[in-house]
Write a protein that holds these residues in place. Structure first.
Motif, short mmCIF file in Angstrom:
data_model
loop_
_atom_site.label_atom_id
_atom_site.label_comp_id
_atom_site.label_asym_id
_atom_site.label_seq_id
_atom_site.Cartn_x
_atom_site.Cartn_y
_atom_site.Cartn_z
N UNK A 1 0.80 -1.23 0.00
CA UNK A 1 0.00 0.00 0.00
C UNK A 1 0.83 1.28 0.00
N UNK A 2 2.08 1.21 0.51
CA UNK A 2 2.91 2.41 0.62
C UNK A 2 3.79 2.62 -0.62
N UNK A 3 3.55 1.88 -1.68
CA UNK A 3 4.29 2.08 -2.92
C UNK A 3 3.90 3.41 -3.55
N UNK A 4 4.86 4.27 -3.87
CA UNK A 4 4.52 5.53 -4.56
C UNK A 4 3.87 5.25 -5.91
N UNK A 5 2.84 5.99 -6.23
CA UNK A 5 2.15 5.76 -7.51
C UNK A 5 3.10 5.96 -8.69
N UNK A 6 4.10 6.81 -8.54
CA UNK A 6 5.03 7.08 -9.63
C UNK A 6 5.86 5.86 -9.99
N UNK A 7 5.94 4.87 -9.09
CA UNK A 7 6.74 3.69 -9.35
C UNK A 7 5.97 2.58 -10.05
N UNK A 8 4.69 2.78 -10.27
CA UNK A 8 3.85 1.74 -10.86
C UNK A 8 3.68 1.95 -12.36
N UNK A 9 3.71 0.87 -13.10
CA UNK A 9 3.47 0.95 -14.54
C UNK A 9 1.99 1.19 -14.81
N UNK A 10 1.70 1.68 -15.99
CA UNK A 10 0.31 1.91 -16.36
C UNK A 10 -0.48 0.60 -16.32
N UNK A 11 0.15 -0.48 -16.75
CA UNK A 11 -0.53 -1.78 -16.77
C UNK A 11 -0.85 -2.24 -15.35
N UNK B 1 1.90 -15.82 7.42
CA UNK B 1 2.56 -14.76 8.18
C UNK B 1 1.53 -13.88 8.87
N UNK B 2 2.01 -12.92 9.66
CA UNK B 2 1.10 -12.08 10.42
C UNK B 2 0.55 -10.91 9.61
N UNK B 3 -0.77 -10.76 9.63
CA UNK B 3 -1.41 -9.60 9.02
C UNK B 3 -1.23 -8.41 9.96
N UNK B 4 -0.99 -7.23 9.39
CA UNK B 4 -0.75 -6.05 10.20
C UNK B 4 -1.65 -4.90 9.77
N UNK B 5 -1.69 -3.88 10.62
CA UNK B 5 -2.44 -2.66 10.31
C UNK B 5 -1.58 -1.45 10.65
N UNK C 1 -2.72 -5.18 5.88
CA UNK C 1 -1.90 -5.76 4.82
C UNK C 1 -1.06 -6.89 5.38
N UNK C 2 -0.47 -7.67 4.49
CA UNK C 2 0.45 -8.74 4.87
C UNK C 2 1.84 -8.38 4.36
N UNK D 1 6.92 -6.23 2.31
CA UNK D 1 7.56 -5.67 3.50
C UNK D 1 6.70 -4.71 4.29
N UNK D 2 7.27 -4.25 5.41
CA UNK D 2 6.56 -3.34 6.30
C UNK D 2 6.27 -2.01 5.62
N UNK D 3 5.12 -1.45 5.95
CA UNK D 3 4.78 -0.13 5.46
C UNK D 3 5.63 0.93 6.13
N UNK D 4 5.76 2.06 5.50
CA UNK D 4 6.64 3.12 6.02
C UNK D 4 6.14 3.72 7.32
N UNK D 5 4.86 3.54 7.65
CA UNK D 5 4.33 4.06 8.91
C UNK D 5 4.14 2.97 9.96
N UNK D 6 4.61 1.78 9.65
CA UNK D 6 4.45 0.63 10.56
C UNK D 6 5.72 0.48 11.39
N UNK D 7 5.58 0.55 12.73
CA UNK D 7 6.76 0.46 13.60
C UNK D 7 7.23 -0.97 13.82
N UNK D 8 6.50 -1.95 13.30
CA UNK D 8 6.92 -3.34 13.39
C UNK D 8 6.68 -4.01 14.71
#
Length: 278
Positions: free
Chosen positions: A175-185, A234-238, A252-253, A259-266
């Motif tokens: 979910x924390x992937x920048x939209x600019x890094x995603x292909x149109x497809x 694996x463990x689901x997180x929020x 998310x998983x 991997x961990x989201x940028x706002x997830x302290x783990x």
């Protein structure tokens, strides 16, 4: 918060009860609207626009409502229906009554001016204006994380925290992937998946993305933090996602979604609703 499929079904039920019928009672229990009375007006139609409800009258007025977190419209027999302390709008015909309970928003505008309330919305995932190419372009240009973009109603209307989390999980996308890094497809596939999930959801009383309607089995990750992932074990997180003051929860998983989201302290997370023993 009710999502686009729930609001769509609500609009369908209200339309079936009110379309073509004259209002025999109109009671809008909202400070700015309390003096308005639409008794005698005929309902033309009730439609949804994303998460918004538009009750259009032959008088040229539209009663607009938004359910927000806890709102709902109940339909009851007019002879026995009674408003209560939670009622924000009470509309009745000779046969049916609609009780708007705990509504988050209530407005009245001229029907020609509805755009003032819903014109900011992106393409409605379940609406006649649905345009997947435009929705994908909106997401790609968002300049945020893809999770935040999916939740932004100006990009596409109707997706809430449930379908955002489930769509991203099924597409194996962090979910924390920048939209600019995603292909149109990749964005196009994401949009198609979201549409498919909501389109299926509007056809059933119980929302399910897994195929099961049993309680506790109807989602992959949403509401399942601290529990094993149904796919990898694996463990689901929020964690929170979105701009300041507008953050939303994102389930998310990390194992399945990069991997961990940028706002997830783990830190360890317990299942929702669980309490620690003393």
């Amino acid at each position: 918060m009710p999502e686009g499929d729930t609001v769509w079904r609500t609009a369908q039920r209200l339309n079936q009860a009110f379309a073509g019928a004259e209002l025999t009672r109109s009671d809008l229990r909202w400070p700015s609207l309390a003096t308005l009375d639409f008794t005698g007006a005929t309902t033309l139609q009730v439609v949804s626009r994303g998460k918004h409800l538009l009750h259009r009258l032959a008088s040229g007025d539209t009663i607009h409502s938004h359910l927000r977190m806890e709102g709902q419209w109940l339909i009851a027999d007019a002879a026995s229906a009674r408003p209560n302390a939670q009622t924000r709008a009470f509309l009745s015909t000779a046969r049916w009554a609609g009780l708007g309970q705990r509504l988050g928003m209530l407005d009245v505008v001229r029907t020609d001016d509805e755009q003032a309330l819903v014109g900011h919305l992106g393409p409605d995932v379940l609406g006649p204006d649905w345009d997947p190419a435009r929705a994908a372009a909106n997401l790609a240009a968002a300049g945020t994380t893809i999770g935040a973009a999916l939740l932004d109603q100006t990009k596409l209307a109707g997706v809430g925290t449930l379908y955002a989390a489930e769509t991203l999980f099924l597409e194996r996308l962090n979910p924390w992937t920048p939209t600019a890094e995603l292909t149109d497809a990749r964005v196009a596939r994401l949009v198609e998946r979201a549409h498919r999930l909501l389109d299926n959801g509007r056809r059933h009383a119980v929302q399910s993305t897994t195929g099961s309607t049993r309680r506790g089995e109807n989602s992959w990750v949403h509401g399942r933090s601290g529990l094993p992932c149904r796919r990898c074990g694996g463990g689901v997180r929020v964690a929170m996602i979105g701009p300041p003051t507008r953050e939303r929860t994102m389930f998310y998983c990390p194992s399945c979604q990069g991997g961990l989201g940028s706002t997830d302290d783990g830190r360890p997370q317990r299942p929702l609703g669980s309490t620690r023993r003393r």
